[in-house]
Motif scaffolding. Structure first.
Motif, PDB file in Angstrom:
ATOM      1  N   MET A   1       0.840  -1.199   0.000  1.00 35.73           N
ATOM      2  CA  MET A   1       0.000   0.000   0.000  1.00 35.73           C
ATOM      3  C   MET A   1       0.875   1.248   0.000  1.00 35.73           C
ATOM      4  N   ALA A   2       0.508   2.241  -0.801  1.00 39.61           N
ATOM      5  CA  ALA A   2       1.293   3.457  -0.940  1.00 39.61           C
ATOM      6  C   ALA A   2       1.232   4.279   0.341  1.00 39.61           C
ATOM      7  N   PRO A   3       2.298   5.010   0.658  1.00 40.40           N
ATOM      8  CA  PRO A   3       2.285   5.882   1.838  1.00 40.40           C
ATOM      9  C   PRO A   3       1.226   6.970   1.694  1.00 40.40           C
ATOM     10  N   PRO A   4       0.823   7.558   2.827  1.00 41.30           N
ATOM     11  CA  PRO A   4      -0.230   8.592   2.778  1.00 41.30           C
ATOM     12  C   PRO A   4       0.131   9.779   1.890  1.00 41.30           C
ATOM     13  N   LEU A   5       1.409  10.184   1.891  1.00 39.81           N
ATOM     14  CA  LEU A   5       1.789  11.314   1.056  1.00 39.81           C
ATOM     15  C   LEU A   5       1.605  11.023  -0.424  1.00 39.81           C
ATOM     16  N   VAL A   6       1.789   9.764  -0.812  1.00 39.79           N
ATOM     17  CA  VAL A   6       1.589   9.383  -2.215  1.00 39.79           C
ATOM     18  C   VAL A   6       0.102   9.266  -2.524  1.00 39.79           C
ATOM     19  N   GLN A   7      -0.642   8.709  -1.596  1.00 39.67           N
ATOM     20  CA  GLN A   7      -2.083   8.550  -1.809  1.00 39.67           C
ATOM     21  C   GLN A   7      -2.807   9.895  -1.911  1.00 39.67           C
ATOM     22  N   THR A   8      -2.263  10.914  -1.274  1.00 43.80           N
ATOM     23  CA  THR A   8      -2.914  12.231  -1.275  1.00 43.80           C
ATOM     24  C   THR A   8      -2.240  13.224  -2.217  1.00 43.80           C
ATOM     25  N   ILE A   9      -1.413  12.740  -3.134  1.00 39.66           N
ATOM     26  CA  ILE A   9      -0.709  13.644  -4.037  1.00 39.66           C
ATOM     27  C   ILE A   9      -1.692  14.365  -4.960  1.00 39.66           C
ATOM     28  N   TRP A  10      -2.869  13.782  -5.177  1.00 41.74           N
ATOM     29  CA  TRP A  10      -3.864  14.416  -6.038  1.00 41.74           C
ATOM     30  C   TRP A  10      -4.430  15.703  -5.418  1.00 41.74           C
ATOM     31  N   LEU A  11      -4.133  15.939  -4.148  1.00 47.11           N
ATOM     32  CA  LEU A  11      -4.590  17.165  -3.499  1.00 47.11           C
ATOM     33  C   LEU A  11      -3.716  18.372  -3.838  1.00 47.11           C
ATOM     34  N   VAL A  12      -2.547  18.138  -4.436  1.00 48.66           N
ATOM     35  CA  VAL A  12      -1.598  19.232  -4.672  1.00 48.66           C
ATOM     36  C   VAL A  12      -2.211  20.362  -5.503  1.00 48.66           C
ATOM     37  N   PRO A  13      -2.934  20.087  -6.607  1.00 44.10           N
ATOM     38  CA  PRO A  13      -3.521  21.215  -7.357  1.00 44.10           C
ATOM     39  C   PRO A  13      -4.453  22.089  -6.512  1.00 44.10           C
ATOM     40  N   PHE A  14      -5.074  21.498  -5.500  1.00 51.29           N
ATOM     41  CA  PHE A  14      -6.005  22.278  -4.678  1.00 51.29           C
ATOM     42  C   PHE A  14      -5.269  23.240  -3.746  1.00 51.29           C
ATOM     43  N   TYR A  15      -4.005  22.939  -3.413  1.00 51.72           N
ATOM     44  CA  TYR A  15      -3.246  23.878  -2.592  1.00 51.72           C
ATOM     45  C   TYR A  15      -3.140  25.234  -3.284  1.00 51.72           C
ATOM     46  N   SER A  16      -2.793  25.193  -4.568  1.00 46.52           N
ATOM     47  CA  SER A  16      -2.661  26.447  -5.320  1.00 46.52           C
ATOM     48  C   SER A  16      -4.001  27.149  -5.469  1.00 46.52           C
ATOM     49  N   LEU A  17      -5.053  26.366  -5.685  1.00 48.17           N
ATOM     50  CA  LEU A  17      -6.375  26.972  -5.829  1.00 48.17           C
ATOM     51  C   LEU A  17      -6.822  27.630  -4.524  1.00 48.17           C
ATOM     52  N   ILE A  18      -6.456  27.040  -3.398  1.00 49.21           N
ATOM     53  CA  ILE A  18      -6.789  27.657  -2.113  1.00 49.21           C
ATOM     54  C   ILE A  18      -6.071  28.999  -1.978  1.00 49.21           C
ATOM     55  N   GLY A  19      -4.782  29.026  -2.356  1.00 47.18           N
ATOM     56  CA  GLY A  19      -4.048  30.287  -2.300  1.00 47.18           C
ATOM     57  C   GLY A  19      -4.646  31.339  -3.213  1.00 47.18           C
ATOM     58  N   ALA A  20      -5.048  30.926  -4.429  1.00 46.04           N
ATOM     59  CA  ALA A  20      -5.671  31.871  -5.357  1.00 46.04           C
ATOM     60  C   ALA A  20      -6.995  32.385  -4.817  1.00 46.04           C
ATOM     61  N   SER A  21      -7.766  31.498  -4.177  1.00 46.82           N
ATOM     62  CA  SER A  21      -9.063  31.917  -3.621  1.00 46.82           C
ATOM     63  C   SER A  21      -8.881  32.890  -2.469  1.00 46.82           C
ATOM     64  N   LEU A  22      -7.869  32.644  -1.650  1.00 47.30           N
ATOM     65  CA  LEU A  22      -7.633  33.561  -0.529  1.00 47.30           C
ATOM     66  C   LEU A  22      -7.166  34.933  -1.017  1.00 47.30           C
ATOM     67  N   SER A  23      -6.546  34.976  -2.194  1.00 47.86           N
ATOM     68  CA  SER A  23      -6.109  36.269  -2.730  1.00 47.86           C
ATOM     69  C   SER A  23      -7.282  37.169  -3.078  1.00 47.86           C
ATOM     70  N   VAL A  24      -8.442  36.562  -3.333  1.00 47.57           N
ATOM     71  CA  VAL A  24      -9.624  37.349  -3.664  1.00 47.57           C
ATOM     72  C   VAL A  24     -10.021  38.255  -2.501  1.00 47.57           C
ATOM     73  N   LEU A  25      -9.639  37.876  -1.285  1.00 47.82           N
ATOM     74  CA  LEU A  25      -9.998  38.674  -0.118  1.00 47.82           C
ATOM     75  C   LEU A  25      -9.357  40.055  -0.147  1.00 47.82           C
ATOM     76  N   TRP A  26      -8.262  40.187  -0.929  1.00 50.23           N
ATOM     77  CA  TRP A  26      -7.550  41.461  -0.946  1.00 50.23           C
ATOM     78  C   TRP A  26      -8.179  42.404  -1.967  1.00 50.23           C
ATOM     79  N   PHE A  27      -9.382  42.843  -1.633  1.00 50.17           N
ATOM     80  CA  PHE A  27     -10.025  43.872  -2.428  1.00 50.17           C
ATOM     81  C   PHE A  27      -9.281  45.195  -2.211  1.00 50.17           C
ATOM     82  N   PRO A  28      -9.529  46.163  -3.078  1.00 49.01           N
ATOM     83  CA  PRO A  28      -8.821  47.451  -2.900  1.00 49.01           C
ATOM     84  C   PRO A  28      -8.971  48.060  -1.521  1.00 49.01           C
TER      85      PRO A  28
END
Length: 628
Positions: A1-28
């Motif tokens: 069985m693959a280690p947890p870090l390998v099994q959850t590697i598909w979550l990596v694209p969501f890390y960037s999307l979370i950062g992009a979503s949080l950037s929306v909070l910085w309105f003028p």
């Protein structure tokens, strides 16, 4: 069985999307209170998380078989749209490369965009790129890969238009978007057309199908040409190469990412499609031809450019052309290694010239010079990047090009000559840029050009060290051949082309043998190369002129025929209504007379054929009696 870090590697694209979503909070309104920097720091932290996750998961996938995770998205009417995620050492390593370069680009942007207030928008778009590219390398479906490529095309348009108040930026973003859309349109048609043949869009299943497939040669040729059209646009291949040149109007940190790994997204898809393309020899020959033309043409055009960013952009197209040649000849491993080594070296080159552009105001190489005494670290980074890009041992691209040449010497010996020519021209072009920037006497624009500050210097030095140690990384990954297996003659030819090109360029631009400014012997040849083989002119006189003519014709038809007929009926209705209102008396006998007149008129029209026949018969009888 693959280690947890390998099994959850598909979550990596969501890390960037979370950062992009949080950037929306910085309105003028919030940015006025906190400044723009927190948005950038949040995205950089999420990118660091992606890089660490991939780096820790990579050892667990090494020398292990690839496995697939599926997420069902839609299953209706026999259409199964399942998202397959393939986890292997190759995909995890690609994620580490993308997130690592993006992290360095974001740190570089901290210094480059120090006085800019658009951090939230810029960093969120970089995060969108990272999310798209990491999702692309994990995705094992042609259909969803196409969707991701479309998202990246949109991201290119938005990121190129970051400084949207400049006219050249707007036109560059527009042209880049439209040029890519041409290739994407043909790719979409091929994606739809191939499904009835294979019954799947899964890359692994399509490869199995290709081993025993028996299809109509014409059909598979047309599909194959459509499949390579999309990567042609992404990799800036002839004739869809002009967008990368115009994309240089965007900020340097985005150029670091775009010219290293974003352009390679098309090459990634092309490598996965190679077993399908191999079903048609004509498609493979076309791929090789397009790559060879772009590689030679791009390296030649780079010699006549005075804009340092344009010089590097054409070299990017040239090296992606070499990748096309490798895929067209079945050398997919060499293609992937070349993509990897090119991404590292090109990123370092762009960082080194990015700092010069940042505080020298100009990017015209003829207005600079003598920067070595003022910017030794930038000069050293440019030298290392150049050695890492050309075939010079023990740097990375030498091994990639050596493996490619070794695979071509028996089957395609003429391509070996093309690679030697491109490598020599690249060495000549990069040495030319170094001599114009760092050697000679300082010109007015270079009098005050100190070394950049630490946010820009730190990622440059990290990448410089990684470029120097790249051979050790390749050796640890068992990607380097043993010295016993190396063909000495091929290695000597590659090294000789690099040394000859670099030495000749140094002799021309540092010596007094050739008068300055350096020009081609024939002015027509100088203009041919400087103006991109007149490709923009050909576009304007063919595609642009044809589309403009068709647009004007359809506009005239719509305005004077379609709208004219509609307006005619409207005018007749208004005129008739205006006249009929005066004939309305309110008397019932008048309405009855009107109805009777209408019935008679209708009957006349219905009986018109019969009346015509009767008139014809009466006329014939009259003539007969008269003649008789």
């Amino acid at each position: 069985m693959a280690p947890p870090l390998v099994q959850t590697i598909w979550l990596v694209p969501f890390y960037s999307l979370i950062g992009a979503s949080l950037s929306v909070l910085w309105f003028p309104s919030i940015t006025r209170r906190t400044g723009p920097r927190p948005a950038g720091y949040i995205n950089a932290a999420m990118t660091l998380l992606s890089f660490v996750h991939a780096l820790l998961a990579l050892p667990a996938t090494w020398n292990q078989p690839a496995y697939e995770i599926s997420f069902q998205w839609l299953n209706v009417a026999g259409l199964d749209l399942t998202i397959p995620v393939q986890v292997s050492s190759l995909t995890v390593g690609a994620i580490a490369l993308v997130s690592g370069l993006n992290l360095l680009a974001q740190i570089f942007a901290i210094g480059y965009l120090e006085m800019d207030w658009g951090w939230a928008r810029f960093y969120s778009l970089l995060a969108l790129f990272e999310a798209g590219m990491t999702a692309l390398v994990l995705c094992n479906s042609l259909f969803f890969s196409y969707i991701i490529l479309e998202i990246l095309t949109l991201g290119t348009y938005l990121l190129l238009g970051f400084w949207f108040n400049q006219s050249l930026v707007v036109t560059g973003a527009r042209d880049a978007f439209l040029t890519k859309r041409i290739g994407d349109l043909f790719l979409l048609m091929a994606v739809i057309a191939i499904y009835p043949l294979t019954g799947t869009w899964n890359f692994s299943e399509m490869v199995k199908w290709a081993t025993t497939a028996e299809v109509d040669p014409i059909v598979i040729t047309l599909i194959g040409l459509g499949l390579i059209a999309g990567p042609m646009g992404k990799c800036a291949q002839f004739p869809l190469h002009l967008w990368l040149d115009e994309a240089m109007e965007g900020p340097i940190p985005s150029t670091i990412l775009r010219n290293s790994v974003v352009v390679a997204t098309g090459a990634w898809v092309l490598v996965k499609l190679e077993p399908i393309l191999a079903l048609s020899p004509f498609v493979l020959s076309t791929t090789v031809f397009i790559g060879a033309v772009t590689a030679v043409g791009g390296s030649l055009i780079a010699l006549a450019q005075i804009d340092v960013k344009r010089t590097l952009s054409y070299l990017v197209s040239a090296y992606m052309g070499i990748v096309f040649m490798a895929v067209g000849t079945g050398q997919t491993q060499a293609a992937l290694m070349l993509v990897f080594t090119h991404a590292i070296s090109m990123s370092l080159l762009i960082m080194s010239i990015g700092g010069i552009i940042w505080n020298s105001v100009t990017q015209n190489v003829t207005q600079l010079g003598g920067l070595w005494s003022r910017r030794p670290m930038s000069g050293l980074a440019f030298i290392v990047g150049t050695l890492g890009l050309v075939a010079f041992p023990p740097f990375g691209s030498f091994w990639a090009l050596l493996e490619l040449v070794d695979g071509l010497r028996e089957t395609h010996p003429w391509l070996v000559g093309v690679l030697l020519l491109v490598n020599g021209l690249t060495a000549f072009g990069l040495t030319r840029v170094f001599c114009l920037l760092f050697a000679g006497k300082a010109k007015p624009m270079a009098q005050r050009s100190p070394e950049v500050h630490w946010p820009m210097m730190l990622p440059m030095m990290v990448l410089l060290g990684f470029t120097l140690h790249l051979p050790l990384v390749l050796q640890a990954c068992d990607l380097l051949p043993s010295w016993v297996d190396i063909d000495t003659s091929l290695a000597v030819l590659l090294i000789g082309s690099s040394i000859f090109g670099g030495s000749l360029s140094a002799l021309v631009y540092l010596g007094n043998v050739v008068p300055k400014p350096v020009r081609f012997p024939v002015q027509s040849l100088q203009n041919l190369v400087a103006y991109d083989f007149y490709t923009p002119t050909l576009y304007r006189s063919s595609f642009v002129f044809g589309i403009d003519l068709i647009s004007r014709l359809t506009s005239w038809i719509d305005k004077y025929l379609v709208d004219g007929v509609v307006n005619l009926f409207g005018s007749v209705t208004i005129f008739g209504g205006q006249n009929l209102k005066y004939s309305t008396s309110g008397q019932s006998q008048f309405y009855a007379l009107t109805v009777l007149f209408g019935v008679v008129l209708l009957g006349f029209f219905l009986c018109f054929p019969l009346l015509s026949n009767m008139a014809f018969i009466f006329a014939a009888n009259f003539i007969h009696q008269t003649v008789g």
